[in-house]
Every structure is written in structure tokens, then in C-alpha cells.
Design an enzyme around this catalytic site. Structure first.
Site, PDB file in Angstrom:
ATOM      1  N   ARG A  73     -14.092 -25.728  79.080  1.00 13.62           N
ATOM      2  CA  ARG A  73     -13.546 -26.921  78.601  1.00 13.62           C
ATOM      3  C   ARG A  73     -13.850 -27.567  77.672  1.00 13.62           C
ATOM      4  O   ARG A  73     -14.733 -27.623  76.795  1.00 13.62           O
ATOM      5  CB  ARG A  73     -14.250 -28.132  80.027  1.00 13.62           C
ATOM      6  CG  ARG A  73     -13.811 -29.472  79.346  1.00 13.62           C
ATOM      7  CD  ARG A  73     -14.382 -30.641  80.321  1.00 13.62           C
ATOM      8  NE  ARG A  73     -13.094 -30.617  81.404  1.00 13.62           N
ATOM      9  CZ  ARG A  73     -13.096 -31.737  82.050  1.00 13.62           C
ATOM     10  NH1 ARG A  73     -13.598 -32.884  82.054  1.00 13.62           N
ATOM     11  NH2 ARG A  73     -12.083 -31.625  83.097  1.00 13.62           N
ATOM     12  N   HIS A 101      -4.457 -28.736  81.575  1.00 12.87           N
ATOM     13  CA  HIS A 101      -5.223 -28.855  82.500  1.00 12.87           C
ATOM     14  C   HIS A 101      -4.897 -28.246  83.716  1.00 12.87           C
ATOM     15  O   HIS A 101      -4.584 -28.939  84.747  1.00 12.87           O
ATOM     16  CB  HIS A 101      -5.736 -30.525  82.560  1.00 12.87           C
ATOM     17  CG  HIS A 101      -6.975 -30.666  83.453  1.00 12.87           C
ATOM     18  ND1 HIS A 101      -7.727 -29.798  83.712  1.00 12.87           N
ATOM     19  CD2 HIS A 101      -7.412 -31.796  83.874  1.00 12.87           C
ATOM     20  CE1 HIS A 101      -8.960 -30.233  84.387  1.00 12.87           C
ATOM     21  NE2 HIS A 101      -8.694 -31.616  84.385  1.00 12.87           N
ATOM     22  N   GLN A 111      -6.340 -28.651  87.264  1.00 18.34           N
ATOM     23  CA  GLN A 111      -6.179 -30.147  88.038  1.00 18.34           C
ATOM     24  C   GLN A 111      -4.792 -29.960  88.793  1.00 18.34           C
ATOM     25  O   GLN A 111      -4.601 -30.372  89.943  1.00 18.34           O
ATOM     26  CB  GLN A 111      -6.047 -31.115  86.914  1.00 18.34           C
ATOM     27  CG  GLN A 111      -5.672 -32.552  87.375  1.00 18.34           C
ATOM     28  CD  GLN A 111      -6.733 -33.260  88.318  1.00 18.34           C
ATOM     29  OE1 GLN A 111      -7.785 -33.041  87.815  1.00 18.34           O
ATOM     30  NE2 GLN A 111      -6.384 -33.529  89.467  1.00 18.34           N
ATOM     31  N   ASP A 160      -2.531 -41.364  84.053  1.00 17.79           N
ATOM     32  CA  ASP A 160      -4.067 -40.787  83.541  1.00 17.79           C
ATOM     33  C   ASP A 160      -4.538 -41.821  82.365  1.00 17.79           C
ATOM     34  O   ASP A 160      -3.786 -42.928  82.230  1.00 17.79           O
ATOM     35  CB  ASP A 160      -3.619 -39.387  83.016  1.00 17.79           C
ATOM     36  CG  ASP A 160      -4.884 -38.812  82.323  1.00 17.79           C
ATOM     37  OD1 ASP A 160      -5.859 -39.145  82.650  1.00 17.79           O
ATOM     38  OD2 ASP A 160      -4.622 -37.977  81.373  1.00 17.79           O
ATOM     39  N   CYS A 194      -5.582 -38.136  88.133  1.00 15.17           N
ATOM     40  CA  CYS A 194      -6.604 -37.103  87.942  1.00 15.17           C
ATOM     41  C   CYS A 194      -8.026 -37.586  87.830  1.00 15.17           C
ATOM     42  O   CYS A 194      -9.174 -36.877  88.402  1.00 15.17           O
ATOM     43  CB  CYS A 194      -6.407 -36.068  86.577  1.00 15.17           C
ATOM     44  SG  CYS A 194      -6.361 -37.244  85.307  1.00 15.17           S
ATOM     45  N   ARG A 229      -9.936 -30.598  94.238  1.00 15.62           N
ATOM     46  CA  ARG A 229     -10.186 -29.709  92.747  1.00 15.62           C
ATOM     47  C   ARG A 229     -11.109 -28.409  93.159  1.00 15.62           C
ATOM     48  O   ARG A 229     -11.089 -27.591  92.491  1.00 15.62           O
ATOM     49  CB  ARG A 229     -11.122 -30.585  91.737  1.00 15.62           C
ATOM     50  CG  ARG A 229     -10.274 -31.836  91.310  1.00 15.62           C
ATOM     51  CD  ARG A 229      -9.104 -31.259  90.333  1.00 15.62           C
ATOM     52  NE  ARG A 229      -9.437 -30.377  89.452  1.00 15.62           N
ATOM     53  CZ  ARG A 229     -10.032 -30.646  88.338  1.00 15.62           C
ATOM     54  NH1 ARG A 229     -10.590 -31.822  87.971  1.00 15.62           N
ATOM     55  NH2 ARG A 229     -10.487 -29.530  87.517  1.00 15.62           N
TER      56      ARG A 229
END
Ligand code: CP
Ligand code: NVA
Length: 332
Positions: A106, A133, A136, A229, A270, A315
Site C-alpha cells: 500500500r 484500489h 476494495q 469516497d 470504502c 474486505r
């Protein structure tokens, strides 16, 4: 088709069949977890988890999933490792590839996770970059599938900064799966033109409809999923808050936005989300700009249509599916 030894770097690399296979594996592993059935089939395997940006869900998902699969995770952050400061990404990748069966990254540029994959020689997973991402998106697709029985033909309306990791990856994930995707934001926040072009090509095959609108009253019409988001992403400078608030405030997900969507539409995010004044950052923003919420109202976030915590749980199941499918040799 086998996902064994594959990398998981961005949605564009995956076929619809790959995504369906990950979703099927995630559903299978979720059932095992809920029934309390052991599934530690990757005993003896080790994974390096590199986090150059902070995380709650992604880190916990990798660590819990690894433990459930019988693996050993090692967490590396930039402060306590040599990564980037004293050692290049290529050298780091070569070292980690000698010790680990897989690597998660990440951080910042997509090219970093791509380089880790190239030089390590072991399956490498993108736990979020500026551009994408993908883990996700698997969780989001699983959640949509659980709520509606299928993802194909569903319409997802994305409100907010559609140029960044979430907007990009949702758009690609949607068109790959034959979902319709709408970006609702000022034009300068639409995804990059070349990515839109790629998605239009994919949509020709899958039948997805792509829509880009600046009208917040239009964006969620006929939507099955309304998604948003944060307005400022990790790694962006604090100076951008003022412009973002000015540009994106009309695109806050409110009860009116949800009312324009289908009656059974769900709200997704998310996370983390700014929907109240319970965080340090939201308190600072309140003091500076007087806002009590940002991308979504508290009413929608906590409302009946919100599935954000199912999404967060997924997730873990989907990240587990990625490790399971790429690290477990195909069974004869
Ligand atoms: N959604 C997500 O990636 O959350 P974290 O930043 O907590 O990992
Ligand atoms: N766009 C957000 C996503 C967080 C999961 C960020 O990059 O900070």
C-alpha cells in the site's frame, strides 16, 4: 483457468472470469468462516505487508485472512524498514522474494507495486495506490452480489473525486462485469481520458453503459448503488481541502440523492468516511470551514440503505480469496 501464482495489481489486468472466480472463492471462504470451519490450507506460507500509507481495513483484512489461512504475516512500515530510504524498490523486492511467498503493498504510485511484482517473482497484491484500489473493488462487487443476487446489469453512481483510486477502479471493475457506471462530479474530476477510452472499449464487449455528468440531481437516477469516497485522499497536501470542499460540496450524498436512486438502492463507501464530527480531521475541517459532514450526511451513512459495514467485512473475505486462489496450488 487458474489464478495460481498470479499478481493482483489492478482491475484492468483481470478478466470477468477471474473476477467471478475470486468472488466465488470469497463466498466459499466467508461461509467457512461464519460456520467456524478451519481453512488453514496455506500453513507454512509467509507474506510481507508493506504499508507506506495508513490503514485499518486493508491491514486487518490481510492479517486476519493470513492467520485464518495458517500463514504468517510480517508488517513493514517505512519508519521501521529500509524501503525507499536506503534501499530501492527493486532491491527490496529481490530480497523479499527470497523470503516470502507473497507481498502486499500500500502506498503511492502504481509503478511501485508493479516493480515489486516484477522484481520479487512472487505473487504481489495492490493494497491501494494513488491510481487503484483493486482489493476494495472485489469487496464491493461481493457486497453488491449479496444484496442483488448479481452484479451484471446493475448501475453504480459514483459521487466525488472520480479521478483517484476509487473512481478509476470502480469504473474498470464495473465495465469488466457488465455493470453500468456513472461518474457524478465537476468535469475536472472525471477519470483520465485514456482510462475512459479503455473502459469504453471494454464496455462494447460487456454491454455496460458509461455516463459522466456534472448534475448531482441526474447522477443517481436509476442507480442501484450510490457510492462515494473522501474528497481528499491519503498523501494529498492539506492545501487542497479548500478547493475540494468548494468543488465537491454539491456532490455530497444526501437523502435527496438517495431518493433519486431506485427505491431499493444501497449506499456504499470504502471507508473511512467523514459523516460526523467524531474524528480529528473532521473537527479541524469544522473549525476551518464550518462543515459538520463532508462526502455523505450522517443520515445516509447510518440510514437503512447503507451497507458500508457489510462492505467492510467483505474486505477480509475477498482479500483471503486473493491469497487462497494465488497461493494454493491447483488441486488435482
Ligand atoms: N477501505 C480501505 O482501504 O480502508 P483502510 O484505509 O482502513 O485500509
Ligand atoms: N481515496 C481514498 C481511499 C481510501 C480507502 C484514499 O486514497 O485515501
Amino acid at each position: 483457468m487458474s489464478l495460481y501464482k498470479k499478481n493482483f495489481l489492478k482491475m484492468l489486468d483481470l478478466s470477468k472470469e477471474d473476477i467471478l472466480e475470486y468472488l466465488k472463492t470469497a463466498a466459499f471462504l466467508k461461509e467457512k468462516k461464519h460456520k467456524g470451519e478451519a481453512h488453514d490450507v496455506l500453513r507454512g506460507k509467509n507474506i510481507a505487508l508493506i504499508f507506506e500509507k495508513t490503514s485499518t481495513r486493508t491491514r486487518c483484512s490481510f492479517e486476519v485472512a493470513a492467520a485464518d489461512l495458517g500463514m504468517h504475516p510480517v508488517y513493514l512500515d517505512p519508519k521501521s524498514s529500509q524501503i525507499g530510504k536506503k534501499e530501492s524498490i527493486a532491491d527490496t523486492a529481490k530480497v523479499l522474494g527470497r523470503m516470502f511467498d507473497a507481498i502486499e503493498y500500500r502506498g503511492y504510485g502504481q509503478e511501485i507495486v508493479e516493480a515489486l511484482a516484477t522484481y520479487s517473482g512472487v505473487p504481489t497484491y495492490n493494497g491501494l495506490t494513488n491510481e487503484s484500489h483493486p482489493t476494495q473493488i472485489l469487496a464491493d462487487l461481493l457486497t453488491i452480489q449479496e444484496k442483488f443476487g448479481t452484479v451484471e446489469g446493475k448501475t453504480l453512481a459514483y459521487y466525488g473525486d472520480a479521478r483517484y483510486n476509487m473512481g478509476n477502479s470502480l469504473m474498470v471493475g464495473a465495465v469488466k462485469m457488465g455493470m453500468n457506471f456513472t461518474a457524478c462530479c465537476p468535469q475536472k474530476y472525471f477519470p483520465d481520458a485514456s482510462l475512459i477510452e479503455k473502459c469504453r472499449e471494454i464496455a462494447k464487449e460487456t454491454g455496460s453503459v458509461l455516463t459522466f455528468t456534472e448534475d448531482p440531481n441526474e447522477g443517481s437516477k436509476n442507480a442501484d448503488v450510490v457510492y462515494t469516497d473522501v474528497w481528499v485522499s491519503m498523501g494529498e497536501p492539506a492545501e487542497v481541502w479548500e478547493t475540494r470542499i468548494r468543488d465537491l460540496s454539491p456532490y455530497k450524498v444526501t437523502a435527496a440523492v438517495m431518493k433519486n436512486a431506485k427505491p431499493n438502492a444501497v449506499f456504499m463507501h470504502c471507508l473511512p468516511a467523514f459523516h460526523d464530527l467524531e474524528t480529528e480531521v473532521s473537527k479541524e475541517i469544522y473549525e476551518k470551514f464550518g462543515l459538520t459532514d463532508m462526502e455523505v450526511t450522517d443520515e445516509v451513512f447510518l440510514g437503512k440503505q447503507s451497507v458500508v459495514f457489510d462492505e467492510a467485512e467483505n474486505r477480509m473475505h475477498t482479500i483471503k480469496a486473493v491469497m487462497y486462489a494465488t497461493l494454493l496450488p491447483p488441486q488435482k
